[in-house]
Design a protein around this motif. Structure first.
Motif, PDB file in Angstrom:
ATOM      1  N   MET A  75       0.832  -1.208   0.000  1.00  0.00           N
ATOM      2  CA  MET A  75       0.000   0.000   0.000  1.00  0.00           C
ATOM      3  C   MET A  75       0.867   1.260   0.000  1.00  0.00           C
ATOM      4  SD  MET A  75      -3.067  -1.064   2.622  1.00  0.00           S
ATOM      5  CE  MET A  75      -3.798   0.545   2.562  1.00  0.00           C
ATOM      6  N   GLN A  76       1.975   1.257   0.779  1.00  0.00           N
ATOM      7  CA  GLN A  76       2.863   2.420   0.774  1.00  0.00           C
ATOM      8  C   GLN A  76       3.471   2.650  -0.614  1.00  0.00           C
ATOM      9  OE1 GLN A  76       5.720   1.812   3.851  1.00  0.00           O
ATOM     10  NE2 GLN A  76       4.297   2.271   5.529  1.00  0.00           N
ATOM     11  N   ALA A  77       3.879   1.552  -1.261  1.00  0.00           N
ATOM     12  CA  ALA A  77       4.444   1.692  -2.622  1.00  0.00           C
ATOM     13  C   ALA A  77       3.402   2.242  -3.582  1.00  0.00           C
ATOM     14  CB  ALA A  77       4.970   0.344  -3.115  1.00  0.00           C
ATOM     15  N   ASN A  78       2.162   1.701  -3.461  1.00  0.00           N
ATOM     16  CA  ASN A  78       1.091   2.191  -4.335  1.00  0.00           C
ATOM     17  C   ASN A  78       0.798   3.662  -4.062  1.00  0.00           C
ATOM     18  OD1 ASN A  78       0.800  -0.324  -5.527  1.00  0.00           O
ATOM     19  ND2 ASN A  78      -0.729  -1.030  -4.050  1.00  0.00           N
ATOM     20  N   ILE A  79       0.845   4.045  -2.785  1.00  0.00           N
ATOM     21  CA  ILE A  79       0.572   5.449  -2.437  1.00  0.00           C
ATOM     22  C   ILE A  79       1.647   6.367  -3.025  1.00  0.00           C
ATOM     23  CG2 ILE A  79       0.532   7.069  -0.502  1.00  0.00           C
ATOM     24  CD1 ILE A  79      -0.883   4.826   1.110  1.00  0.00           C
ATOM     25  N   LYS A  83       1.159   9.308  -5.689  1.00  0.00           N
ATOM     26  CA  LYS A  83       1.647  10.679  -5.496  1.00  0.00           C
ATOM     27  C   LYS A  83       2.450  11.139  -6.709  1.00  0.00           C
ATOM     28  CE  LYS A  83       1.906  10.812  -0.431  1.00  0.00           C
ATOM     29  NZ  LYS A  83       2.813  10.947   0.725  1.00  0.00           N
ATOM     30  N   THR A  84       3.330  10.239  -7.201  1.00  0.00           N
ATOM     31  CA  THR A  84       4.130  10.607  -8.381  1.00  0.00           C
ATOM     32  C   THR A  84       3.244  10.907  -9.586  1.00  0.00           C
ATOM     33  OG1 THR A  84       5.878   9.171  -7.566  1.00  0.00           O
ATOM     34  CG2 THR A  84       6.022   9.878  -9.857  1.00  0.00           C
ATOM     35  N   GLN A  85       2.242  10.046  -9.788  1.00  0.00           N
ATOM     36  CA  GLN A  85       1.336  10.264 -10.915  1.00  0.00           C
ATOM     37  C   GLN A  85       0.570  11.571 -10.752  1.00  0.00           C
ATOM     38  OE1 GLN A  85      -1.111   6.783 -11.185  1.00  0.00           O
ATOM     39  NE2 GLN A  85       0.583   5.414 -11.781  1.00  0.00           N
ATOM     40  N   ILE A  86       0.129  11.853  -9.519  1.00  0.00           N
ATOM     41  CA  ILE A  86      -0.600  13.113  -9.282  1.00  0.00           C
ATOM     42  C   ILE A  86       0.305  14.308  -9.565  1.00  0.00           C
ATOM     43  CG2 ILE A  86      -1.630  14.542  -7.462  1.00  0.00           C
ATOM     44  CD1 ILE A  86      -2.694  11.913  -6.230  1.00  0.00           C
ATOM     45  N   GLU A 565      11.161   8.908   3.798  1.00  0.00           N
ATOM     46  CA  GLU A 565      12.293   8.257   3.134  1.00  0.00           C
ATOM     47  C   GLU A 565      12.015   7.993   1.660  1.00  0.00           C
ATOM     48  OE1 GLU A 565      13.228   4.776   5.287  1.00  0.00           O
ATOM     49  OE2 GLU A 565      13.904   5.835   7.104  1.00  0.00           O
ATOM     50  N   SER A 566      10.739   7.766   1.337  1.00  0.00           N
ATOM     51  CA  SER A 566      10.415   7.492  -0.072  1.00  0.00           C
ATOM     52  C   SER A 566      10.711   8.712  -0.948  1.00  0.00           C
ATOM     53  CB  SER A 566       8.949   7.093  -0.203  1.00  0.00           C
ATOM     54  OG  SER A 566       8.106   8.151   0.252  1.00  0.00           O
TER      55      SER A 566
END
Length: 733
Positions: A75-79, A83-86, A565-566
């Motif tokens: 879920m964190q990776a998908n989030i 965010k990147t896509q947004i 960190e991401s």
């Protein structure tokens, strides 16, 4: 269960009560005696079942926790992906909005231009109608006058026809008779050119030597030539100048023999028939007309002649030869175009003319190379001119045949390629630009450095010259729109006026003063528009700029959330990719640039100097120097004076130091104090503070308080700060 409760408590192995903390399969059996087995309850079996269930539940809980952790990481990776896509969607939306604004602004400007041009056309049409009506009236008046004049002329002609016609006819007949007689007499004469002038001062001796020379020349052509009856030099005698010799015979036969055998004449000797003035004038006109038809140049000879060549609503640009006739280039540009002369040169026998069209940001060049000038120097000059033009199209008569495969042709094409120009001519005999009776050639060229543009080019035959006409049309053109952006700026005039009107002398706290200044700055902010600078055209491209913008955006987000960190990982990845893209693009660009300069060492060294940022060293030696009231202008003497000064300055300065410092060097050292705090403050004045503020650097950026140095010179703010210092320190004026 009651039996277990009544059993005495003991930690020994022989006790009757089992130790449940050490319960196991082996331990439990060893602690139970044979006497007690009969009274054993079913609790041990229940405990075993409960333990097995607990073990299963524990494993299930562990599996559940692991699956939850895996799901949470996914879920964190998908989030982060979302965010990147947004972020990308936001950037693309902003770019789309900017493009829509720019396109709408262009459409509005075009509509306004159409409206203004339409109104201008209506005004011109009304003026034309007015002029036409005036012309019709004048024409009607002129026709009436012409009719009256015609009637008067007809009456005069009827009165003078009989006398004038007979007189004119008699004059013409007389001129014809004289011309025929003159030609008949001149048939017996011949003109000889190239015979050296005799140096003797006696006329008879010069004449006898000329006769001997003429007999020798005619004898070399034919032995049947008779002796001439008369030999004379045409013109006045002038030492050092060879005059023509007129040779007269008694019959035309020797003249015909000599003219038919002119190929047998000695070197530098020429013979011509003796022509009448009317024959000379007619043949000169025919010669000039043939030369004009064989060449495609302008043949403008002077400034007066160039100004006479005009077309309505066109401006004539030209560049002609100043040392000889023929050659030259010229162009007619319509006045509706915003045009100007960029460059006009006549160098080494070659003509160069450049015209700039402001509306299209385009330069049109016209070049004429006669073909017999210095080829290497022409290429260097032409190359330097092409390098200066970013958007250009060039027409010219280069007298360089593209159908040939010679070394000069390859050098010419290399110069065009290196400057970023490409030929629009089709290299084929079918599309030749000059077609003579003996061969076909492509010596008239068209080249351009415009990219992504469609050209339509046609070769048109012409009866005026053996050079064909070239028609070129730019089918597609769209100028690059200027990118504009909005930004906030401070209106300092408004800021200073507001600070002057508002009384802030009552503020006793610097924090309140700072907040008040920030409030003024916020109220004085305004929105301005600016045109973004175009990116450099060498190795910086659109992909690099996009990568840099994305990297900076991610860095801004990371600064807002430093614990994420991401974002930090994403920033490092984008930073490394952008750096690699810049490095690869730069290496590829300069590799291509060096490839273009393989046969051009001069351009290669210029490129190397540009990369290493080498700058030409300029001599900074003074032209003259005054030493001991003596003026020195010789460069060697000036160098000697400097050498003498710098080689003796050390001992001279050492001699000026007192001896007590030589004996004890520690005395010369400065005494420092380690004052940890400010003990006293010297008195100050408003002029001193004004002087310090006036010398603040207005180009420096704001500090942590976000107050720019341009804000400080406000009179009200300055006086408030001074008064505050008075109250805090309690000293000063």
């Amino acid at each position: 269960m009651s039996l277990l409760e009544r059993s005495p408590t003991s930690t020994r192995g022989g006790g009757s009560q089992p130790d449940l903390s050490k319960l196991s399969n082996m331990a439990a059996d060893s602690l139970i005696s044979t006497r007690k087995r009969k009274r054993e309850c079913e609790c041990s079996q229940d405990v075993k079942e409960i333990r097995s269930e607990l073990t299963g539940m524990t494993s299930l809980l562990e599996q559940f926790i692991e699956s939850n952790a895996l799901i949470m990481s996914q879920m964190q990776a998908n989030i982060s992906d979302v965010k990147t896509q947004i972020t990308e969607i936001k950037v693309s939306n902003e770019q789309t909005l900017c493009l829509l604004r720019d396109s709408s602004a262009d459409v509005k400007s075009q509509i306004n231009y159409i409206k203004s041009s339409t109104s201008g056309m209506e005004i011109e049409q009304n003026n034309i109608k007015t002029h036409v009506s005036q012309l019709e009236n004048k024409i009607s008046v002129g026709e009436n006058k012409i009719k009256s004049l015609e009637s008067e002329l007809s009456n005069l002609k009827l009165a003078s026809t009989a006398g004038s016609s007979s007189h004119a006819q008699s004059l013409m007949n007389e001129q014809l008779i004289r011309e025929v007689q003159d030609r008949k007499e001149r048939e017996k004469n011949i003109l000889v050119v190239g015979v050296p002038e005799q140096t003797s001062s006696v006329a008879e001796e010069r004449l006898s030597k000329d006769e001997a020379e003429i007999m020798c020349i005619t004898g070399s052509v034919s032995n049947e030539i008779t002796k001439p009856i008369k030999i004379i030099r045409i013109g006045k005698y002038n030492a050092g100048k060879n005059r023509r010799i007129k040779v007269c015979y008694d019959t035309p036969a020797p003249v015909k023999v000599l003219l038919r055998n002119r190929d047998k004449l000695p070197v530098n000797i020429k013979m011509f028939s003796d022509q009448t003035p009317s024959q000379q004038k007619y043949l000169q006109g025919v010669k000039d007309e043939l030369i004009r038809r064989q060449n495609s140049e302008t043949w403008i000879q002077n400034e007066t002649q160039a100004k006479e060549l005009q077309l309505p609503n066109y401006t004539h640009y030209y560049n002609y030869r100043t040392d000889k006739i023929g050659g030259g280039v010229s162009a007619f540009v319509h006045n509706n175009l915003n045009h100007s002369l960029s460059e006009s040169n006549y160098l080494d026998g070659n003509n160069y003319l450049w015209i700039r069209l402001e509306k299209f940001a385009l330069e049109v060049g016209l070049v004429y190379n006669p073909g017999h000038t210095n080829y290497k120097r022409f290429l260097e000059t032409y190359d330097s001119q092409l390098q200066l033009r970013k958007r250009a199209i060039v027409f010219g008569d280069f007298n360089i045949d593209l159908l040939k495969k010679e070394k000069e042709i390859k050098q010419y094409k290399a110069v065009l390629k290196e400057a970023g120009f490409g030929l629009l001519n089709k290299i084929s005999k079918k599309y030749c630009t000059r077609h003579s009776t003996t061969r076909k050639s492509i010596i008239d060229h068209v080249s351009s450095n415009l990219k992504n543009n469609n050209f339509h080019m046609a070769i048109i035959n012409s009866s005026l010259s053996d050079h064909k006409q070239i028609y070129v049309e730019l089918k597609k053109f769209k100028p690059i729109p200027k990118i504009q952006t909005k930004y906030e700026a401070i209106d300092y005039t408004k800021l200073h006026a507001t600070a002057k009107e508002d009384k802030i002398d009552d503020l006793n706290d610097f924090t309140l003063l700072e907040n008040k200044i920030k409030e003024y700055m916020q109220d004085s902010k305004t929105i301005k528009m600016k045109i973004l600078n175009k990116p450099q055209k060498d190795w910086i491209n659109k992909d690099i700029l996009t990568g840099i913008n994305q990297r900076n955006y991610i860095w801004t987000e990371h600064k807002k959330n430093p614990e994420d960190e991401s974002l930090e990982t994403e920033f490092k990845t984008k930073r490394d990719r952008t750096a690699k893209l810049i490095r690869d693009t730069k290496n590829s660009y300069y590799y291509k640039e060096f490839t273009k300069c393989i046969n051009k060492p001069k351009h290669m060294w210029n490129l190397i100097n540009k990369l290493v940022n080498n700058k030409g060293k300029e001599s900074c030696a003074p032209p003259k120097l005054m030493v001991d009231s003596k003026l020195i202008t010789n460069s060697c003497d000036i160098c000697e004076v400097f050498n003498q000064y710098f080689s003796t300055i050390g001992p001279l300065l050492a001699e000026q130091i007192p001896m007590r410092f030589h004996e004890n060097f520690n005395v010369a050292l400065p005494h420092t104090t380690n004052a940890s705090e400010l003990s006293t403050l010297d008195p100050y004045s408003a002029d001193e503070i004004n002087k310090i503020i006036d010398h603040l650097d207005s180009n420096s950026s704001s500090g942590l308080d976000e107050i720019n140095t341009k804000v400080i010179p406000s009179t009200a703010l300055l006086q408030c700060g001074i008064n505050r210092l008075k109250r805090v320190i309690g000293t000063g004026p």
